[in-house]
Motif scaffolding. Structure first.
Motif, short mmCIF file in Angstrom:
data_model
loop_
_atom_site.label_atom_id
_atom_site.label_comp_id
_atom_site.label_asym_id
_atom_site.label_seq_id
_atom_site.Cartn_x
_atom_site.Cartn_y
_atom_site.Cartn_z
N LEU A 1 0.74 -1.15 -0.10
CA LEU A 1 -0.25 0.09 0.11
C LEU A 1 1.01 1.40 0.12
O LEU A 1 0.30 2.24 -0.17
N GLY A 2 2.12 1.13 0.24
CA GLY A 2 3.11 2.14 0.15
C GLY A 2 2.84 3.09 1.58
O GLY A 2 2.16 2.78 2.38
N ARG A 3 3.38 4.28 1.33
CA ARG A 3 3.27 5.22 2.25
C ARG A 3 1.89 6.06 1.98
O ARG A 3 1.71 6.68 1.17
N ARG A 4 1.28 6.18 3.11
CA ARG A 4 -0.05 6.68 3.31
C ARG A 4 0.14 8.27 4.04
O ARG A 4 0.66 8.33 5.38
N ASP A 5 0.14 9.19 3.33
CA ASP A 5 0.13 10.42 4.05
C ASP A 5 -1.18 10.93 5.00
O ASP A 5 -1.73 11.90 4.28
N GLY A 6 -1.07 10.26 5.89
CA GLY A 6 -2.28 10.54 6.78
C GLY A 6 -3.00 9.40 7.47
O GLY A 6 -3.13 8.55 6.51
N PHE A 7 -3.10 9.18 8.54
CA PHE A 7 -3.82 7.99 9.32
C PHE A 7 -5.19 7.88 8.59
O PHE A 7 -5.78 6.93 8.77
N ALA A 8 -5.75 8.96 8.18
CA ALA A 8 -7.18 9.20 7.82
C ALA A 8 -7.46 8.15 6.52
O ALA A 8 -8.63 7.83 6.13
N ASP A 9 -6.35 7.69 6.07
CA ASP A 9 -6.63 6.95 4.82
C ASP A 9 -7.24 5.60 5.40
O ASP A 9 -7.78 4.99 4.49
N ILE A 10 -7.16 5.34 6.44
CA ILE A 10 -7.75 4.02 7.16
C ILE A 10 -9.13 4.01 7.11
O ILE A 10 -9.87 3.31 6.59
N GLY A 11 -9.63 5.21 7.89
CA GLY A 11 -10.89 5.66 7.85
C GLY A 11 -11.63 5.68 6.44
O GLY A 11 -12.74 5.21 6.19
N GLN A 12 -10.87 6.26 5.59
CA GLN A 12 -11.51 6.58 4.42
C GLN A 12 -11.50 5.27 3.72
O GLN A 12 -12.64 5.08 2.72
N THR A 13 -10.63 4.22 3.68
CA THR A 13 -10.66 3.15 3.21
C THR A 13 -11.74 2.26 3.68
O THR A 13 -12.64 1.44 2.86
N ILE A 14 -12.03 2.26 5.06
CA ILE A 14 -13.18 1.42 5.45
C ILE A 14 -14.61 1.73 5.26
O ILE A 14 -15.57 1.17 4.76
N ALA A 15 -14.58 3.28 5.12
CA ALA A 15 -15.74 3.83 4.53
C ALA A 15 -16.01 3.41 3.17
O ALA A 15 -17.28 3.12 2.79
N ALA A 16 -15.12 3.38 2.28
CA ALA A 16 -15.11 2.87 0.79
C ALA A 16 -15.52 1.22 0.93
O ALA A 16 -16.52 0.90 0.38
N LEU B 1 -17.19 -0.28 3.21
CA LEU B 1 -18.41 -0.63 3.88
C LEU B 1 -19.54 0.32 3.01
O LEU B 1 -20.79 0.04 3.23
N GLY B 2 -19.34 1.05 1.85
CA GLY B 2 -20.09 1.58 1.07
C GLY B 2 -21.00 2.79 1.66
O GLY B 2 -22.13 2.96 1.52
N ILE B 3 -20.29 3.66 2.50
CA ILE B 3 -20.97 4.89 2.95
C ILE B 3 -20.15 6.11 2.16
O ILE B 3 -19.09 5.84 1.32
N ALA B 4 -20.83 7.39 2.18
CA ALA B 4 -20.13 8.30 1.64
C ALA B 4 -18.91 8.65 1.95
O ALA B 4 -18.42 8.32 3.36
N PRO B 5 -17.87 9.40 1.16
CA PRO B 5 -16.54 9.54 1.63
C PRO B 5 -16.45 10.58 2.78
O PRO B 5 -17.33 11.45 3.02
N LEU B 6 -15.45 10.33 3.57
CA LEU B 6 -15.25 10.99 4.73
C LEU B 6 -14.53 12.47 4.41
O LEU B 6 -14.18 12.62 3.06
N ALA B 7 -14.22 13.60 5.28
CA ALA B 7 -13.73 14.55 4.81
C ALA B 7 -12.26 14.49 4.52
O ALA B 7 -11.55 15.47 3.84
N ALA B 8 -11.68 13.67 5.21
CA ALA B 8 -10.27 13.46 5.08
C ALA B 8 -9.70 12.27 4.63
O ALA B 8 -10.60 11.05 5.02
N GLY B 9 -8.46 11.98 4.02
CA GLY B 9 -8.05 10.80 3.70
C GLY B 9 -8.38 10.28 2.42
O GLY B 9 -9.49 10.75 1.54
N LYS B 10 -7.57 9.20 1.76
CA LYS B 10 -7.73 8.64 0.52
C LYS B 10 -7.83 7.25 0.54
O LYS B 10 -6.67 6.50 1.05
N SER B 11 -8.82 6.67 0.10
CA SER B 11 -8.81 5.24 0.03
C SER B 11 -7.98 4.46 -0.88
O SER B 11 -7.46 5.23 -1.98
N TRP B 12 -7.35 3.25 -0.48
CA TRP B 12 -6.48 2.47 -1.28
C TRP B 12 -7.10 1.51 -2.14
O TRP B 12 -6.65 0.66 -2.87
#
Length: 393
Positions: free
Chosen positions: A364-379, A381-392
């Motif tokens: 997954l490489g370097r993730r510039d922010g822990f928020a990528d974790i939450g954004q990935t889980i949101a994706a 689970l199929g809910i709308a994107p969070l305000a921060a983070g990038k899904s892998w």
């Protein structure tokens, strides 16, 4: 629909934070320094890419690890964006809410707390006084002042490099409910100081030789200022199961069904029991606190290593409970290098290890922010994107 599981190994940092020097932590590396002190056998975490993540984050492969381990998961490492290296900052950022404001901290003076705050706490809580009033390790300050506290009923108050007010008192001579009442007053009085947490630290024992902190710790946190992944899932009617101190960290906002347990073994057992019942579209998250509380802050690398091995040995039981479509993420919220000076957290990158039935191994490489974790889980689970983070995904 899919499910998600998030295991947070409290303080299992892997070094290499680019801004570590700003925190006085340049060179800190929890995993590498634990491995240098005590041989580690972590075959299951290694198969998910822990060694690869550590090497990529800091440029150092922990002793006893090899990059030749066959992988069955995807790995990366997270670089924290939040301004602090404390527990709420790390957890909230994982859940999609980086803490970009500054918490209130206390100077390394004696006394460390403002006179206006301590005077108000004594008056409002009807206390005979306070003792301690400095930066300290929790176990050290209880050993230093515990006997006097039992005689004069003055709570022990102290802080650390985190934005925190900790209040210790004897469960039997002072009373647990009374300690909680004092902490509730301290919480109300400290909002204007922008302090992240007030923590009740009860202990038992007859004297300094056998004082022991109990599992009745209670955290009084500021609620997250914006919706987190947990809030978003709860608002959507999804199943959220929070195990350990998760509820306290998020001020019980969006934390769903909370399950309390004391110690990593009990936390893992509670996790295994809850996994089969998690409904489709739900999230189960557990904070494994012993790494930080028992071994990181107490600067015990051998104990830290033994706890890592115990977790690794139990991990296959969780992997076996995953169903097709499930996603497991294992990460940390900060570092707490048990070989580092002082007794505070250390600013480090964290591992991001993922596993799903049928997953193709990879980076997954370097993730510039822990928020990528939450954004990935949101994706996932199929809910709308969070305000921060990038899904892998």
């Amino acid at each position: 629909m899919s499910r998600a599981f998030l295991f947070i190994l409290d303080s299992v940092g892997i070094g290499g934070a680019p801004d570590a020097d700003r925190f006085g932590d340049k060179g800190a590396n929890t995993l590498c320094h634990v491995a240098a002190q005590t041989p580690l056998a972590l075959p299951n975490l290694s198969s998910l890419g822990l060694g690869h993540a550590a090497q990529a984050a800091s440029g150092h492969l922990p002793k006893g690890f090899t990059l030749e381990t066959p992988l069955k998961g995807q790995w990366g490492f997270g670089v924290e964006r939040s301004n602090g290296k404390d527990t709420p900052s790390g957890h909230w950022e994982i859940a999609g809410l980086p803490v970009v404001f500054d918490w209130g901290y206390f100077p390394k003076t004696v006394p460390c707390f403002p006179r206006s705050f301590t005077d108000a706490l004594i008056a409002r809580a009807e206390l005979p006084g306070l003792i301690g009033n400095k930066h300290a390790s929790g176990t050290d300050i209880i050993a230093e002042h515990g006997e006097a506290h039992m005689e004069n009923a003055k709570p022990i108050i102290y802080t650390s490099a985190d934005s925190v007010i900790q209040i210790a008192a004897h469960e039997e001579t002072f009373g647990l409910d009374r300690l909680y009442e004092v902490c509730e007053v301290a919480r109300e009085l400290s909002y204007d100081l922008n302090v992240g947490r007030v923590i009740a630290r009860p202990f038992v024992g007859a004297d300094a030789r056998d004082f022991t902190r109990t599992g009745n710790r209670k955290d009084y946190s500021i609620p997250p200022p914006s919706p987190t992944l947990l809030d978003r899932l709860s608002a959507a009617g999804r199943d959220v199961v929070s195990i350990g101190k998760i509820g306290d960290i998020y001020a019980h906002s969006g934390t769903g069904r909370e399950i309390k347990a004391v110690g990593n073994d009990a936390l893992f057992e509670a996790t295994l029991e809850a996994m089969p019942g998690l409904r489709d579209g739900g999230l189960l998250l557990t904070n494994f606190v012993d790494f930080d509380m028992l071994y990181g802050h107490r600067r015990d690398p051998k104990g830290y290593g033994a706890a890592l091995e115990a977790f690794d040995e139990q991990l296959p039981q969780a992997l076996d409970r995953l169903q097709p479509g499930d996603l497991l993420v294992i990460t940390a919220d900060h570092g707490c290098d048990p070989t580092w000076r002082g007794s505070d957290h250390t600013r480090e990158c964290v591992p991001i290890l993922t596993f799903a039935p049928g997953m193709a191994p990879g980076s997954l490489g370097r993730r510039d922010g822990f928020a990528d974790i939450g954004q990935t889980i949101a994706a996932h689970l199929g809910i709308a994107p969070l305000a921060a983070g990038k899904s892998w995904l």
